[in-house]
Design a protein around this motif. Structure first.
Motif, short mmCIF file in Angstrom:
data_model
loop_
_atom_site.label_atom_id
_atom_site.label_comp_id
_atom_site.label_asym_id
_atom_site.label_seq_id
_atom_site.Cartn_x
_atom_site.Cartn_y
_atom_site.Cartn_z
N GLY A 169 0.79 -1.23 0.00
CA GLY A 169 0.00 0.00 0.00
C GLY A 169 0.82 1.28 0.00
N VAL A 170 2.14 1.17 -0.01
CA VAL A 170 2.97 2.39 0.00
C VAL A 170 2.91 3.11 -1.35
CG1 VAL A 170 5.18 1.35 -0.68
CG2 VAL A 170 5.16 3.32 0.83
N GLY A 171 2.60 2.34 -2.41
CA GLY A 171 2.46 2.96 -3.74
C GLY A 171 3.50 2.53 -4.76
N LYS A 172 4.17 1.39 -4.53
CA LYS A 172 5.21 0.92 -5.46
C LYS A 172 4.72 0.82 -6.89
CE LYS A 172 5.53 -3.03 -3.36
NZ LYS A 172 4.67 -2.74 -2.21
N ARG A 204 -3.97 4.76 2.64
CA ARG A 204 -3.97 4.21 1.27
C ARG A 204 -4.52 2.80 1.25
NH1 ARG A 204 1.97 6.69 -0.23
NH2 ARG A 204 1.28 8.80 0.22
N ARG A 205 -4.14 2.01 2.22
CA ARG A 205 -4.67 0.63 2.28
C ARG A 205 -6.18 0.65 2.43
NH1 ARG A 205 -0.55 -2.55 6.40
NH2 ARG A 205 1.28 -2.47 5.09
N LYS A 206 -6.65 1.51 3.30
CA LYS A 206 -8.09 1.57 3.58
C LYS A 206 -8.89 2.02 2.38
CE LYS A 206 -10.34 2.10 7.75
NZ LYS A 206 -10.72 2.86 8.94
N ARG A 207 -8.32 2.97 1.62
CA ARG A 207 -9.02 3.54 0.46
C ARG A 207 -9.06 2.59 -0.73
NH1 ARG A 207 -6.33 9.03 0.62
NH2 ARG A 207 -4.80 8.00 -0.70
#
Ligand code: ATP
Ligand code: AMP
Ligand code: MG
Length: 196
Positions: free
Chosen positions: A17-20, A135-138
Motif C-alpha cells: 500500500g505504500v504505492g510501489k 492508502r490501504r483503507k481507500r
C-alpha cells in the motif's frame, strides 16, 4: 559467493500500500522517454500465476497466508523465471523486502533469490505509517491486512535492516524514495533519477 553477471536487475520494494506499483508504472514510461528502457516485472504476478495454476489460491492476497514452505517454493520458481528474462534486457522487479505472514516476516529476497536475481540496486519506497494506513483503507482493489500504525512503522523499519543485509550479501546499492501523499509525480521524478 561472487555475483558476476552483466545483467541489470533493479529491485523496488516497500510495504503493502505504500504505492510501489503506482509510482513504478509512471516511472518506467518517463525513463523510456529519457532513453532508458526497462521491462517491469511484478514478482507477485509471477508467483500468483504459479500459485493459481497449482490450485493453491484464488486471489493474490491469499499467498502470504500459505504455509512458509509453500511460499518459499513458489518464490524460488518465480525468481528463476525472472532471472531467465534478464538475459535479454534490463529488468525492474516490483516486490517486497519482507512479507508479513501469520508465522512472521518472510524474507522476499533470501539468499537463493538473490543468487538468481543478482540485483545491482535496491530502492525502497517509503511513506509515513499514517499515509500507508489510509492508502490501504481507500484501495478497494485489494484485500489488504488491517494493521495498526505501530505495526506498519515496525514493518517499514524492519525492512531497512533486512535491505542492508541484502546489500551486504549481493553488493547492491540501496536508495530510498519517499512517496508523499498526493505527490506521486515527485516520487516518480525521484525514482527516475535513480534509474537513469
Ligand atoms: P502492494 O505491495 O500491496 O502491491 P503497492 O505498494 O504496489 O502495494 P499501490 O497499489 O501502488 O501500492 O498503491 C496503493 C494505493 O495508494 C492505490 O490506491 C494508489 O492509488 C494509492 N497511492 C499511491 N501513491 C499515492 C500517493 N502519493 N498519494 C496518494 N495515494 C497514493
Ligand atoms: P504485491 O502485488 O506486490 O503485493 O504481491 C502480491 C503477493 O505476492 C504478496 O502479498 C506476497 O504474498 C507475494 N510476493 C511478492 N513478492 C514476493 C517475494 N519476493 N517473496 C515472496 N512473496 C512475494
Ligand atoms: Mg503493488
Amino acid at each position: 559467493m561472487i555475483f558476476t553477471s552483466s545483467k541489470d536487475i533493479i529491485v523496488i520494494a516497500g510495504i503493502p500500500g505504500v504505492g510501489k506499483t503506482t509510482v513504478l508504472e509512471e516511472a518506467i514510461k518517463i525513463a523510456k522517454e529519457k532513453g532508458k528502457e526497462y521491462k517491469l516485472v511484478n514478482f507477485g504476478d509471477i508467483m500468483f500465476e504459479i500459485a493459481k495454476s497449482e490450485g493453491l489460491v484464488n486471489h493474490r492476497d491469499e499467498m502470504r497466508k500459505l504455509d512458509p514452505k509453500t511460499q518459499k517454493d513458489i518464490q524460488r520458481t518465480a525468481a528463476k523465471k525472472i532471472s531467465s528474462m534478464a538475459s535479454e534486457r534490463n529488468i525492474i522487479v516490483d516486490t517486497h523486502i519482507t512479507i508479513k505472514t501469520p508465522r512472521g516476516y518472510l524474507p522476499g529476497l533470501p539468499l537463493w533469490v538473490l543468487e538468481e536475481l543478482e540485483p545491482t540496486q535496491i530502492i525502497l519506497i517509503e511513506a509515513t505509517p499514517e499515509e500507508i494506513y489510509t492508502r490501504r483503507k481507500r484501495d478497494e482493489t485489494r484485500n489488504r491486512d488491517i494493521e495498526s500504525l505501530e505495526s506498519i512503522h515496525f514493518h517499514q523499519s524492519y525492512n531497512r535492516y533486512v535491505a542492508a543485509s541484502y546489500s551486504m550479501v549481493s553488493g547492491a546499492t540501496v536508495n530510498r524514495v519517499i512517496n508523499r501523499e498526493g505527490k506521486i509525480l515527485q516520487a516518480v521524478r525521484d525514482l527516475v533519477e535513480l534509474l537513469m
